[in-house]
Design a protein around this motif. Structure first.
Motif, short mmCIF file in Angstrom:
data_model
loop_
_atom_site.label_atom_id
_atom_site.label_comp_id
_atom_site.label_asym_id
_atom_site.label_seq_id
_atom_site.Cartn_x
_atom_site.Cartn_y
_atom_site.Cartn_z
N GLN A 97 74.01 -30.60 53.76
CA GLN A 97 73.14 -31.32 52.85
C GLN A 97 72.44 -32.49 53.55
OE1 GLN A 97 72.39 -30.68 49.48
NE2 GLN A 97 73.28 -28.71 50.05
N MET A 98 71.41 -32.96 52.90
CA MET A 98 70.61 -34.03 53.48
C MET A 98 70.35 -35.15 52.49
SD MET A 98 67.32 -33.00 55.76
CE MET A 98 66.82 -34.57 56.44
N ILE A 99 70.35 -36.38 52.99
CA ILE A 99 69.84 -37.52 52.22
C ILE A 99 68.61 -37.99 52.97
CG2 ILE A 99 70.38 -39.75 51.16
CD1 ILE A 99 73.34 -39.18 51.87
N PHE A 100 67.52 -38.20 52.23
CA PHE A 100 66.25 -38.49 52.89
C PHE A 100 65.95 -39.98 52.93
CE2 PHE A 100 66.09 -34.24 51.22
CZ PHE A 100 65.57 -33.51 52.27
N GLN A 101 65.02 -40.33 53.82
CA GLN A 101 64.67 -41.74 53.98
C GLN A 101 64.04 -42.34 52.74
OE1 GLN A 101 62.12 -42.61 57.31
NE2 GLN A 101 61.85 -44.73 56.71
N ASP A 102 63.08 -41.63 52.19
CA ASP A 102 62.26 -42.21 51.13
C ASP A 102 62.50 -41.47 49.83
OD1 ASP A 102 60.39 -43.29 49.54
OD2 ASP A 102 58.66 -42.44 50.58
N PRO A 103 63.33 -42.06 48.94
CA PRO A 103 63.63 -41.34 47.69
C PRO A 103 62.39 -41.20 46.82
CG PRO A 103 64.65 -43.53 47.68
CD PRO A 103 64.00 -43.36 49.02
N MET A 104 61.39 -42.04 47.05
CA MET A 104 60.16 -41.94 46.26
C MET A 104 59.50 -40.58 46.51
SD MET A 104 59.29 -43.93 44.00
CE MET A 104 57.82 -44.32 43.05
N SER A 105 59.55 -40.09 47.75
CA SER A 105 58.90 -38.82 48.01
C SER A 105 59.88 -37.65 47.97
CB SER A 105 58.16 -38.85 49.36
OG SER A 105 59.07 -39.16 50.39
N SER A 106 61.18 -37.91 47.89
CA SER A 106 62.12 -36.78 47.87
C SER A 106 62.71 -36.54 46.48
CB SER A 106 63.24 -36.99 48.90
OG SER A 106 63.95 -38.17 48.64
N GLY A 114 68.88 -36.11 35.97
CA GLY A 114 69.88 -35.07 35.73
C GLY A 114 69.43 -33.72 36.28
N ALA A 115 68.16 -33.37 36.02
CA ALA A 115 67.65 -32.08 36.49
C ALA A 115 67.59 -32.05 38.02
CB ALA A 115 66.27 -31.83 35.89
N ILE A 116 67.26 -33.20 38.61
CA ILE A 116 67.17 -33.27 40.08
C ILE A 116 68.54 -33.03 40.71
CG2 ILE A 116 66.82 -34.89 42.00
CD1 ILE A 116 64.49 -36.11 40.34
N ILE A 117 69.57 -33.66 40.12
CA ILE A 117 70.91 -33.50 40.69
C ILE A 117 71.46 -32.09 40.40
CG2 ILE A 117 73.31 -34.33 40.55
CD1 ILE A 117 72.16 -37.12 40.01
N ALA A 118 71.06 -31.53 39.24
CA ALA A 118 71.57 -30.21 38.87
C ALA A 118 70.94 -29.07 39.68
CB ALA A 118 71.34 -29.97 37.38
N ALA A 119 69.70 -29.32 40.17
CA ALA A 119 68.96 -28.22 40.81
C ALA A 119 69.73 -27.53 41.94
CB ALA A 119 67.61 -28.73 41.30
N PRO A 120 70.27 -28.28 42.92
CA PRO A 120 71.00 -27.57 43.98
C PRO A 120 72.27 -26.88 43.47
CG PRO A 120 71.07 -29.97 44.33
CD PRO A 120 70.11 -29.71 43.21
N MET A 121 72.88 -27.43 42.41
CA MET A 121 74.08 -26.79 41.87
C MET A 121 73.73 -25.42 41.27
SD MET A 121 76.35 -29.77 40.17
CE MET A 121 75.54 -31.31 39.86
N ARG A 122 72.65 -25.40 40.48
CA ARG A 122 72.21 -24.13 39.90
C ARG A 122 71.85 -23.14 40.99
NH1 ARG A 122 71.32 -25.19 34.41
NH2 ARG A 122 70.58 -27.32 33.99
N HIS A 123 71.16 -23.66 42.01
CA HIS A 123 70.72 -22.80 43.11
C HIS A 123 71.92 -22.11 43.76
CE1 HIS A 123 68.01 -21.54 46.30
NE2 HIS A 123 68.93 -21.92 47.19
N GLY A 164 69.74 -39.92 45.49
CA GLY A 164 69.66 -39.05 46.66
C GLY A 164 71.03 -38.72 47.21
N ILE A 165 71.90 -39.73 47.21
CA ILE A 165 73.28 -39.51 47.69
C ILE A 165 74.04 -38.61 46.71
CG2 ILE A 165 75.47 -40.66 48.20
CD1 ILE A 165 73.82 -43.12 49.10
N ALA A 166 73.87 -38.88 45.40
CA ALA A 166 74.55 -38.08 44.38
C ALA A 166 74.16 -36.60 44.51
CB ALA A 166 74.21 -38.59 42.98
N ARG A 167 72.87 -36.35 44.72
CA ARG A 167 72.40 -34.96 44.83
C ARG A 167 73.03 -34.28 46.05
NH1 ARG A 167 66.10 -33.84 45.47
NH2 ARG A 167 66.37 -35.35 47.15
N ALA A 168 73.07 -35.01 47.17
CA ALA A 168 73.61 -34.40 48.39
C ALA A 168 75.10 -34.14 48.27
CB ALA A 168 73.33 -35.31 49.59
N LEU A 169 75.82 -35.03 47.56
CA LEU A 169 77.28 -34.89 47.50
C LEU A 169 77.75 -34.01 46.36
CD1 LEU A 169 78.52 -38.49 48.38
CD2 LEU A 169 77.85 -36.60 49.87
N ALA A 170 76.83 -33.68 45.42
CA ALA A 170 77.23 -32.92 44.23
C ALA A 170 77.87 -31.59 44.59
CB ALA A 170 76.02 -32.70 43.33
#
Lengths: 270, 295
Positions: A97-106, A114-123, A164-170
């Motif tokens: 997994q990755m955490i990016f520099q600029d959360p504004m663009s990632s 919620g949908a952002i964090i859920a996306a990789p889980m669904r995937h 960004g961290i939550a999404r990567a660690l989910a």
């Protein structure tokens, strides 16, 4: 080091040099990494430091296979991944997994947190109890659960980086690449994010590669450090030893160039 | 005793947004002739806004409603728009944060550097060209003619910043506003650029208002410092005194949040809630007082 998570041998990456691309035809290849050999220890944070153009981000991207190396091998958890095709990489992506520099663009502005964090889980097929999983991921990074219904623009810079961290660690990955994740933040927010990352890394036994240009941050956070310059490794080893007795002039030069927040009259002329 | 007026004297500077909220809250500060004065704060503290108010380039939504700015004793408010522009153009210069966006990508370096000298100061082209060549040598550029003929993308980030520093000093301004001039640079290049700015500043006797978020840079380059929070001056001190005995809790908190490679064991402390509450109270008191004074 016994049983490292990554073992890299002779890693080379070349990318097309668009500045020299002819009008027609393909761009000439430019060597970015010139054969790296190293290992990344499990369950700790490894710092990768270097100036712009050192190849640190390219190296990180090769580790998580966002780039395919032009030569060399990358053994991840005992498995060779340097040239795996995308279909075979897919099941491994969950662990890289990755955490990016600029959360504004990632972070997608049109989707809820919620949908952002859920996306990789669904995937990766974790569609059951998704609300609970998202809530747990938010709690883990110190955000209230009701942030799941908010949007990116409603968050501060530090809160965005927590998302960004939550999404990567989910997905509870084996490896997280963090590329300059605090460089856009104020020092106070930076202190919060570094403390959080440090705490999560030890609680969850995470293996993190932390790319940064800031040696003070690396010194504080990382057990091991890799110093890069112009696509090569200058030196690598335990952070404490590297700072106590840098072997290479370049490392000494990098350390000496950091302006510490204390009065030192001849620093500028040294 | 103190016969020379300050190079820059700002007092009670207040600027508001269309909704009436203040982005600068009665800011006062003094920059003495020939000194480097650091303006430090987190993002949104209003540090760049002060430089912009001085140069007369506030964003359209921000309105200066109060306060005075004096350049070497001349109150800018007493001047007409044209006279003000002439004075600002002749006595001040800017070193911007990002050298790439500050330079026009489609023009060569030489003409971009001499524009100020020929258009604003009315120098003959020949004199401007010679001065540019002289200044490029002063910023240790070895092949001035190559750089003069180059386009911005042909130079490295450090070289571009040298070019802008040369351009800033070229007209011998009394005051330079340096707006985070090393933030976009690598740490080794940052050190070279800081040294260059310090050397030129001393040789030319130029005062600098140095905007930065980095207390490390403050410690190394400045002789005095103003700490800002939410457009409000939190602390003002000679730089050695600020680091020896920081007076305000916020200044101490910022120092505790800054990592040092020499002290890795210290746990990094974000600015604490008690300090933030104290700051919020100070901001509110200042705002209430301002409202009372202005009906």
């Amino acid at each position: 080091m016994a049983d490292p998570l990554f073992t890299v041998r002779g890693l080379k990456v070349s990318l097309p040099d668009m500045t020299r691309k002819p009008l027609l035809g393909s761009a000439p290849m430019l060597d970015i990494l010139h054969g790296l050999d190293l290992a990344i220890e499990r369950n700790c944070i490894t710092g990768i430091v270097g100036e712009s153009g050192s190849g640190k981000s390219t190296f990180g991207r090769a580790l998580v296979r966002l780039l395919e190396p032009s030569a060399g091998s990358i053994a991840f958890d005992g498995r060779e991944i340097a040239h795996l095709p995308e279909t075979e990489l897919k099941p491994l992506r969950r662990d890289l997994q990755m955490i990016f520099q600029d959360p504004m663009s990632s972070l997608n502005p049109r989707r809820t947190i919620g949908a952002i964090i859920a996306a990789p889980m669904r995937h990766h097929g974790l569609s059951d109890r998704i609300g609970e999983r998202v809530a747990a991921a938010l709690t883990r990074v110190g955000l209230p659960e009701d942030f799941a219904s908010r949007y990116r623009h409603q968050l501060s810079g530090g809160q965005r980086q927590r998302v960004g961290i939550a999404r990567a660690l989910a997905l509870e990955p084996k490896f997280v690449l963090a590329d300059e994740i605090v460089s856009g933040l104020d020092v106070s927010t930076q202190a919060q994010i570094l403390t959080l990352l440090d705490q999560l890394a030890s609680e969850m036994g995470l293996t993190i590669a932390f790319i940064s240009h800031d040696l003070s941050v690396i010194r504080r956070l990382c057990r091991n450090t890799i110093v890069m310059r112009a696509g090569r490794i200058v030196e690598a080893g335990p952070t404490e030893a590297l700072f106590a007795a840098p072997r290479e002039d370049y490392t000494r030069e990098l350390i000496a160039a950091i302006p510490l927040p204390e009065i030192d009259d001849d620093w500028l002329t040294r | 005793m103190n016969a020379r007026p300050s190079c820059l004297s700002i007092s009670g500077l207040t600027a508001i947004l269309p909704n009436g909220s203040r982005v600068l809250r009665s800011v006062s500060l003094d920059v003495k002739p020939g000194e480097v004065h650091a303006l430090v704060g987190e993002s949104g503290a209003g540090k760049s806004m002060i430089g912009k108010a001085l140069l007369g380039v506030l964003p359209p939504s921000v309105r200066q409603v109060e306060g005075s700015i004096a350049l070497e004793g001349t109150e800018l408010e007493t001047l007409g728009a044209a006279a003000r522009r002439r004075l600002i153009g002749a006595r001040t210069a800017l070193i911007p944060q990002d050298p790439l966006t500050a330079l026009n990508p489609s023009r060569r370096i030489g003409p971009q550097m001499s524009d100020r000298l020929t258009h604003i100061l009315g120098w003959p082209a020949e004199r401007a060209r010679n001065r540019i060549r002289e200044m490029l040598a002063e910023v240790h550029i070895r092949e001035p003619d190559r750089v003069i003929a180059a386009y911005p993308h042909e130079l490295s980030g450090g070289m571009r910043q040298r070019v802008l520093i040369a351009a800033a000093f070229a007209a011998e301004p009394r005051l330079i506003v340096a707006d985070e001039p090393t933030t976009a640079l690598d740490v080794t290049v940052q050190k070279q650029i800081l040294r260059l700015i310090a050397d030129l500043q001393r040789q030319h006797g130029t005062a600098i208002l140095f905007v930065t978020h980095d207390l490390g840079v403050v410690a190394k380059i400045s002789q005095s410092v103003t700490v800002l929070y939410a457009g409000m001056v939190v602390e003002r001190a000679p730089t050695p005194a600020l680091f020896a005995t920081p007076q305000h809790a916020y200044t101490r908190a910022l120092m505790a949040a800054t990592p040092r490679y020499t002290d890795p064991a210290s746990s990094l402390q974000p600015v604490g809630s008690a300090v933030l509450a104290e700051l919020a109270l100070e901001v509110q008191n200042a705002d209430n007082e301002w409202k009372r004074a202005h009906g």
